[in-house]
Design a protein around this motif. Structure first.
Motif, PDB file in Angstrom:
ATOM      1  N   SER A  45       0.821  -1.217   0.000  1.00 58.83           N
ATOM      2  CA  SER A  45       0.000   0.000   0.000  1.00 58.83           C
ATOM      3  C   SER A  45       0.854   1.266   0.000  1.00 58.83           C
ATOM      4  N   THR A 107      -3.184  -8.497   6.727  1.00 58.14           N
ATOM      5  CA  THR A 107      -2.253  -8.789   5.632  1.00 58.14           C
ATOM      6  C   THR A 107      -2.966  -9.521   4.502  1.00 58.14           C
ATOM      7  N   LYS A 109      -6.150  -9.373   3.795  1.00 61.37           N
ATOM      8  CA  LYS A 109      -7.044  -8.400   3.166  1.00 61.37           C
ATOM      9  C   LYS A 109      -6.270  -7.510   2.193  1.00 61.37           C
ATOM     10  N   GLU A 110      -5.091  -7.081   2.599  1.00 66.92           N
ATOM     11  CA  GLU A 110      -4.260  -6.229   1.744  1.00 66.92           C
ATOM     12  C   GLU A 110      -3.835  -6.986   0.483  1.00 66.92           C
ATOM     13  N   ARG A 112      -5.406  -9.533  -0.923  1.00 65.83           N
ATOM     14  CA  ARG A 112      -6.591  -9.722  -1.772  1.00 65.83           C
ATOM     15  C   ARG A 112      -6.922  -8.457  -2.545  1.00 65.83           C
ATOM     16  N   ALA A 113      -6.703  -7.297  -1.925  1.00 62.62           N
ATOM     17  CA  ALA A 113      -6.980  -6.026  -2.601  1.00 62.62           C
ATOM     18  C   ALA A 113      -6.063  -5.834  -3.803  1.00 62.62           C
ATOM     19  N   LEU A 114      -4.916  -6.483  -3.792  1.00 63.40           N
ATOM     20  CA  LEU A 114      -3.975  -6.370  -4.910  1.00 63.40           C
ATOM     21  C   LEU A 114      -4.358  -7.264  -6.091  1.00 63.40           C
ATOM     22  N   ARG A 115      -5.209  -8.231  -5.864  1.00 63.66           N
ATOM     23  CA  ARG A 115      -5.525  -9.221  -6.885  1.00 63.66           C
ATOM     24  C   ARG A 115      -6.081  -8.595  -8.151  1.00 63.66           C
ATOM     25  N   GLN A 116      -7.118  -7.768  -8.040  1.00 62.55           N
ATOM     26  CA  GLN A 116      -7.758  -7.229  -9.230  1.00 62.55           C
ATOM     27  C   GLN A 116      -6.846  -6.318 -10.049  1.00 62.55           C
ATOM     28  N   PRO A 117      -6.100  -5.406  -9.417  1.00 66.95           N
ATOM     29  CA  PRO A 117      -5.185  -4.603 -10.236  1.00 66.95           C
ATOM     30  C   PRO A 117      -4.158  -5.448 -10.993  1.00 66.95           C
TER      31      PRO A 117
END
Length: 171
Positions: A45, A107, A109-110, A112-117
């Protein structure tokens, strides 16, 4: 303090007071009397962070205070004497299970948030390379590099051949 400033001033193994949840002035946090175990780095992040001994996840530099060796040693001895004895099964290094689980979930959650980009970026790369019909370099790249990416990732990025191969395999 940024990563470069931290690393210029503090070596791996620096004695620190670290606050994994929140700093004492911001609420009821836990203080770790520990040492750094990595150089500072940027998290996914973009926050400057460092890993410390006895903690399962990184800690933002805003939650890490370097201290003199003698202060660290004195504090560590005082805490050891005052420390309640918890069953070994509930402790993970200096952190308890109750302290570690939220850090691990954050960690995850963070990540998983990177997956789509990442999938969006791979989709763009795949579309760009497949649109270069007849371009020898692009075709070679697709054959040698793209095929090394896991099948389910290629399928998620829009590779129809990979999706068909997954379907055939029953995945």
């Amino acid at each position: 303090m940024n990563v470069d400033q931290w690393n210029a001033r503090h070596l791996v193994g620096t004695p620190v007071f670290a606050y994994p949840g929140c700093r004492p002035e911001d609420g009821t946090g836990t203080r770790l009397v520990t040492r750094t175990r990595t150089e500072a780095q940027l998290s996914a992040s973009g926050d400057p962070v460092v890993w410390v001994e006895g903690e399962g996840s990184y800690i933002c530099l805003t939650h890490v205070d370097p201290v003199a060796e003698d202060v660290w040693e004195e504090t560590r001895k005082a805490e050891k004497q005052a420390e309640p004895t918890a069953p070994a099964s509930q402790r993970l290094g200096h952190a308890t299970l109750d302290e570690t689980i939220p850090a691990l979930l954050a960690t995850i959650k963070e990540l998983r948030a990177l997956r789509q980009p990442l999938i969006d970026a791979l989709t763009l790369v795949h579309q760009s390379m497949t649109s270069c019909v007849g371009d020898e370099w692009a075709m070679e790249w697709l054959g040698e590099v793209w095929t090394q990416i896991p099948l389910h990732v290629r399928a998620a990025a829009g590779d129809k051949d990979a999706a068909a191969e997954l379907a055939e395999a029953g995945a």
